[in-house]
Scaffold this motif. Structure first.
Motif, PDB file in Angstrom:
ATOM      1  N   LYS A  63     -24.145 -32.003  22.295  1.00 50.14           N
ATOM      2  CA  LYS A  63     -24.709 -31.684  23.606  1.00 50.14           C
ATOM      3  C   LYS A  63     -23.656 -31.026  24.496  1.00 50.14           C
ATOM      4  CE  LYS A  63     -27.450 -33.655  27.355  1.00 50.14           C
ATOM      5  NZ  LYS A  63     -28.107 -34.884  27.901  1.00 50.14           N
ATOM      6  N   LYS A  64     -22.428 -31.519  24.444  1.00 46.57           N
ATOM      7  CA  LYS A  64     -21.350 -30.927  25.238  1.00 46.57           C
ATOM      8  C   LYS A  64     -21.037 -29.504  24.768  1.00 46.57           C
ATOM      9  CE  LYS A  64     -19.121 -35.390  26.129  1.00 46.57           C
ATOM     10  NZ  LYS A  64     -17.949 -36.253  25.812  1.00 46.57           N
ATOM     11  N   PHE A  65     -21.112 -29.289  23.457  1.00 52.30           N
ATOM     12  CA  PHE A  65     -20.796 -27.977  22.888  1.00 52.30           C
ATOM     13  C   PHE A  65     -22.017 -27.059  22.841  1.00 52.30           C
ATOM     14  CE2 PHE A  65     -17.022 -30.154  21.733  1.00 52.30           C
ATOM     15  CZ  PHE A  65     -16.087 -29.257  21.261  1.00 52.30           C
ATOM     16  N   GLN A  66     -23.158 -27.556  23.290  1.00 47.92           N
ATOM     17  CA  GLN A  66     -24.414 -26.807  23.353  1.00 47.92           C
ATOM     18  C   GLN A  66     -24.980 -26.421  21.981  1.00 47.92           C
ATOM     19  OE1 GLN A  66     -26.610 -25.866  26.186  1.00 47.92           O
ATOM     20  NE2 GLN A  66     -25.474 -27.774  26.548  1.00 47.92           N
ATOM     21  N   TYR A  67     -24.946 -27.382  21.060  1.00 52.80           N
ATOM     22  CA  TYR A  67     -25.611 -27.236  19.765  1.00 52.80           C
ATOM     23  C   TYR A  67     -26.891 -28.065  19.793  1.00 52.80           C
ATOM     24  CZ  TYR A  67     -21.556 -24.878  17.813  1.00 52.80           C
ATOM     25  OH  TYR A  67     -20.549 -23.966  17.570  1.00 52.80           O
ATOM     26  N   LYS A  68     -27.987 -27.493  19.329  1.00 52.21           N
ATOM     27  CA  LYS A  68     -29.299 -28.140  19.368  1.00 52.21           C
ATOM     28  C   LYS A  68     -29.674 -28.638  17.972  1.00 52.21           C
ATOM     29  CE  LYS A  68     -29.685 -26.562  23.626  1.00 52.21           C
ATOM     30  NZ  LYS A  68     -29.538 -27.451  24.784  1.00 52.21           N
ATOM     31  N   LEU A 115     -26.816 -24.700  16.133  1.00 51.38           N
ATOM     32  CA  LEU A 115     -27.662 -25.772  15.627  1.00 51.38           C
ATOM     33  C   LEU A 115     -26.833 -26.875  14.978  1.00 51.38           C
ATOM     34  CD1 LEU A 115     -30.196 -23.400  13.832  1.00 51.38           C
ATOM     35  CD2 LEU A 115     -30.572 -24.513  16.045  1.00 51.38           C
ATOM     36  N   TYR A 116     -27.384 -28.094  14.971  1.00 53.42           N
ATOM     37  CA  TYR A 116     -26.773 -29.160  14.182  1.00 53.42           C
ATOM     38  C   TYR A 116     -27.863 -29.938  13.467  1.00 53.42           C
ATOM     39  CZ  TYR A 116     -28.053 -32.999  17.408  1.00 53.42           C
ATOM     40  OH  TYR A 116     -28.732 -33.923  18.158  1.00 53.42           O
ATOM     41  N   ILE A 172     -14.447 -25.566  14.498  1.00 53.90           N
ATOM     42  CA  ILE A 172     -13.384 -26.448  13.998  1.00 53.90           C
ATOM     43  C   ILE A 172     -13.047 -27.505  15.043  1.00 53.90           C
ATOM     44  CG2 ILE A 172     -10.965 -26.544  13.278  1.00 53.90           C
ATOM     45  CD1 ILE A 172     -11.362 -23.698  12.119  1.00 53.90           C
ATOM     46  N   ALA A 173     -12.994 -27.103  16.313  1.00 55.48           N
ATOM     47  CA  ALA A 173     -12.675 -28.037  17.398  1.00 55.48           C
ATOM     48  C   ALA A 173     -13.727 -29.127  17.512  1.00 55.48           C
ATOM     49  CB  ALA A 173     -12.555 -27.281  18.719  1.00 55.48           C
ATOM     50  N   LEU A 174     -14.993 -28.780  17.296  1.00 51.57           N
ATOM     51  CA  LEU A 174     -16.056 -29.780  17.371  1.00 51.57           C
ATOM     52  C   LEU A 174     -15.845 -30.845  16.295  1.00 51.57           C
ATOM     53  CD1 LEU A 174     -19.851 -28.924  17.799  1.00 51.57           C
ATOM     54  CD2 LEU A 174     -19.043 -30.996  16.695  1.00 51.57           C
ATOM     55  N   ILE A 190     -21.668 -43.525  14.907  1.00 48.88           N
ATOM     56  CA  ILE A 190     -21.081 -42.250  14.500  1.00 48.88           C
ATOM     57  C   ILE A 190     -22.060 -41.109  14.761  1.00 48.88           C
ATOM     58  CG2 ILE A 190     -20.284 -40.909  12.503  1.00 48.88           C
ATOM     59  CD1 ILE A 190     -19.263 -43.639  11.358  1.00 48.88           C
ATOM     60  N   GLU A 191     -23.311 -41.325  14.381  1.00 48.16           N
ATOM     61  CA  GLU A 191     -24.324 -40.291  14.588  1.00 48.16           C
ATOM     62  C   GLU A 191     -24.542 -40.014  16.075  1.00 48.16           C
ATOM     63  OE1 GLU A 191     -27.486 -42.048  12.393  1.00 48.16           O
ATOM     64  OE2 GLU A 191     -26.630 -41.504  10.442  1.00 48.16           O
ATOM     65  N   GLU A 192     -24.511 -41.077  16.886  1.00 45.68           N
ATOM     66  CA  GLU A 192     -24.688 -40.898  18.325  1.00 45.68           C
ATOM     67  C   GLU A 192     -23.509 -40.144  18.927  1.00 45.68           C
ATOM     68  OE1 GLU A 192     -26.484 -40.709  21.823  1.00 45.68           O
ATOM     69  OE2 GLU A 192     -27.401 -41.408  19.950  1.00 45.68           O
ATOM     70  N   LYS A 193     -22.284 -40.458  18.487  1.00 46.58           N
ATOM     71  CA  LYS A 193     -21.100 -39.721  18.950  1.00 46.58           C
ATOM     72  C   LYS A 193     -21.249 -38.244  18.610  1.00 46.58           C
ATOM     73  CE  LYS A 193     -17.928 -42.742  20.537  1.00 46.58           C
ATOM     74  NZ  LYS A 193     -17.256 -42.603  21.849  1.00 46.58           N
ATOM     75  N   ALA A 194     -21.726 -37.965  17.399  1.00 49.13           N
ATOM     76  CA  ALA A 194     -21.897 -36.578  16.974  1.00 49.13           C
ATOM     77  C   ALA A 194     -22.922 -35.863  17.858  1.00 49.13           C
ATOM     78  CB  ALA A 194     -22.328 -36.532  15.510  1.00 49.13           C
TER      79      ALA A 194
END
Length: 423
Positions: free
Chosen positions: A32-37, A105-106, A145-147, A23-27
Motif C-alpha cells: 500500500k505504501k509503495f502503491q502496488y494493488k 501489482l502484487y 528491490i527496495a520493497l 507476514i502477509e499483513e506486513k507485505a
C-alpha cells in the motif's frame, strides 16, 4: 486405514498460522505504501502459458509442473510461479490501457512444483510477489528491490545479502549465447543430459545447473558482463547507483542467471547469511522481463518483479531466533454457573462480539475452576462471572486477570459499561 498428508505439503496449525498472517499483513501494508494493488489469478492455467513464458528448457517445465487433462481434453497446469499468470491477466484484461502507468501489482497464494522436499522447500508452497509493468526506468528496478528488502527488515531480519547482475538486452544476450556455446561445445559430453539439451536452446541455463556446478568449465565460462553493450552497461550502472542512493548494500555476481527464461537486464536474489540456515540460502529472487508481455500476446511492454516464499521467511526468522510479536489475547471470557446463567451467556457472548470484542465462553459444562483455567490458556484480559444469584440481582462480576481486581457491573447494561470501563 489412515490417510496422511501428501509428501511435500504441510498443515499450518493455529499458533503457527498467526505468523503467516502477520507476514502477509506486513507485505500488504508495504504494498500500500509503495502503491502496488492486489491481483488474484486462478490456481491453474493452460499449460501453454508456462511453456511460452517460463521456458521449455527450465527445470520447472521439464520436471516440476503438475499438469493434467480436464474432461474436455485441455491441458492444464497448477501454477508453478506467479509472474506468468499476472502477465496473462495484464494482457487479457488490457491493463496496458489503464490511465495510471506503470501497472503495479502484487499477489500471494499457493504454488506447486514437483521437486524433492527438503528443509524450507515444499511441493505446495506460498509465494508473495510483485510485478511492475509498463516502465523501462531503472529506478523502478531499484524500487522493486527496495520493497523486498523493506519487508525482510520490517520483520526484523538482519543477516541479509543482496546480489545483483545484468543479463543485458537481447543483443547482449545473443553475443553471450554464442560465446557460451563455443565455450561448452568441445566438452559438452562431460555434462549432464539436461545441460547437453540446453546447449543450443539456452546455454545460459547451463550456468544454473546443480549437478555440474563444480565442473572446471563452469568456473572459466565467459561472463555476461563482458558482453554488455553500451546501453545495457548504462542501465545496470543506473540500477546500482539508485540502490546506493537508497542505502541498500549489494554485491555484483556475474554468475547469477536466475532459473527462468524470461529474464533480461536486472536480475537479483536476496539471501540469508544466518548461521545454520541451510544449504539453500536464497530467500527471494526476481528481475526484469522485457518481452514477456509480447510473448504472451500483448504489446511490447517492459516489466520487472520478484517472488519470495513465505516458508523461507519463516525459516530465516527461526535461524536468527526472531519471535514475531503475535497478539493472541482475547478481551473477555464468560464464566457461567448454573443452567440459567449458561443460557443467558449465549446471547451475551454474541453481543460482546458485535460490540467489537474478542470473546469466548465454556461449551463443555465445566466447573468454575476449569473454566478459569481455559480463560487463562486463551490469555483472556478479563473474565466475566455470571451465576444464578448474579442473574437474579441483575449484576455480573468482572475480574481483571493481570491484577486480580474485581468489579461489579449491571447485567442489563453490561456491554455499554464494559466498553466504557475496559476498552
Amino acid at each position: 486405514m489412515s490417510i496422511n498428508i501428501p509428501r511435500g505439503t504441510q498443515d499450518i496449525l493455529p499458533g503457527e498460522v498467526e505468523k503467516w498472517q502477520m507476514i502477509e499483513e506486513k507485505a500488504r501494508e508495504l504494498c500500500k505504501k509503495f502503491q502496488y494493488k492486489e491481483i488474484r489469478t486462478p490456481i491453474f492455467e493452460h499449460t501453454d502459458l508456462f511453456l511460452r513464458s517460463v521456458g521449455d528448457t527450465t527445470d520447472i517445465v521439464q520436471k516440476e509442473m503438475y499438469t493434467f487433462e480436464d474432461r474436455g481434453g485441455r491441458s492444464l497446469t497448477l501454477r508453478p510461479e506467479g509472474t506468468a499468470a499476472v502477465v496473462r491477466s495484464y494482457v487479457e484484461q488490457k491493463m496496458f490501457g489503464y490511465a495510471n502507468q506503470p501497472v503495479k501489482l502484487y499477489y500471494t497464494g499457493p504454488m506447486f512444483r514437483y521437486e524433492r522436499p527438503q528443509a524450507g522447500r515444499f511441493r505446495q508452497f506460498v509465494q508473495f510477489g510483485v510485478e511492475a509493468l509498463g516502465s523501462a526506468d531503472p529506478a523502478i528496478d531499484a524500487e522493486v528491490i527496495a520493497l523486498a528488502m523493506s519487508l525482510y527488515k520490517e520483520l526484523g531480519l538482519k543477516k541479509l545479502k543482496l546480489i545483483v547482475n545484468s543479463l543485458g538486452d537481447k543483443d547482449s544476450r545473443n553475443a553471450h549465447r554464442e560465446a557460451l556455446i563455443n565455450h561448452f561445445q568441445p566438452r559438452i559430453e562431460e555434462f549432464c543430459s539436461d545441460c547437453q539439451s540446453r546447449l543450443e536452446k539456452n546455454p545460459m541455463r547451463i550456468l544454473d545447473c546443480k549437478k555440474d556446478r563444480d565442473h572446471e568449465l563452469m568456473k572459466s565460462a565467459p561472463s555476461i558482463l563482458e558482453f554488455l553493450n553500451d546501453e545495457s552497461k548504462v542501465y545496470f550502472e543506473k540500477v546500482q547507483k539508485y540502490l546506493s542512493d537508497l542505502d541498500i548494500p549489494f554485491e555484483v555476481d556475474p554468475n547469477l542467471v536466475r532459473g527462468l527464461d524470461y529474464y533480461n537486464h536486472t536480475a537479483f536474489e536476496i539471501m540469508s547469511d544466518a548461521e545454520g540456515f541451510g544449504a539453500i540460502t536464497t530467500l527471494c529472487g526476481g528481475g526484469r522481463y522485457n518481452g514477456l508481455v509480447e510473448e504472451i500476446g500483448g504489446p511490447d511492454t517492459p516489466g520487472i518483479g520478484f517472488a519470495l516464499s513465505i516458508e523461507r521467511v519463516i525459516a530465516a526468522l527461526a535461524a536468527e531466533n526472531i519471535e514475531l510479536s503475535i497478539n493472541d489475547e482475547i478481551d473477555c471470557y464468560l464464566v457461567a454457573l448454573g443452567e440459567e446463567a449458561q443460557d443467558y451467556t449465549v446471547g451475551l457472548l454474541h453481543k460482546l462480539r458485535l460490540a467489537g470484542f474478542s470473546a469466548e465462553r465454556d461449551y463443555l459444562d465445566r466447573k468454575i475452576k476449569t473454566q478459569f483455567k481455559a480463560a487463562d490458556r486463551l490469555n483472556a484480559k478479563y473474565v466475566a462471572i455470571l451465576g444464578e444469584e448474579e442473574l437474579k440481582a441483575n449484576k455480573i462480576n468482572v475480574k481483571t486477570m493481570s491484577t486480580g481486581e474485581q468489579a461489579e457491573l449491571p447485567l442489563d447494561a453490561f456491554i455499554e459499561k464494559f466498553k466504557e470501563t475496559y476498552k
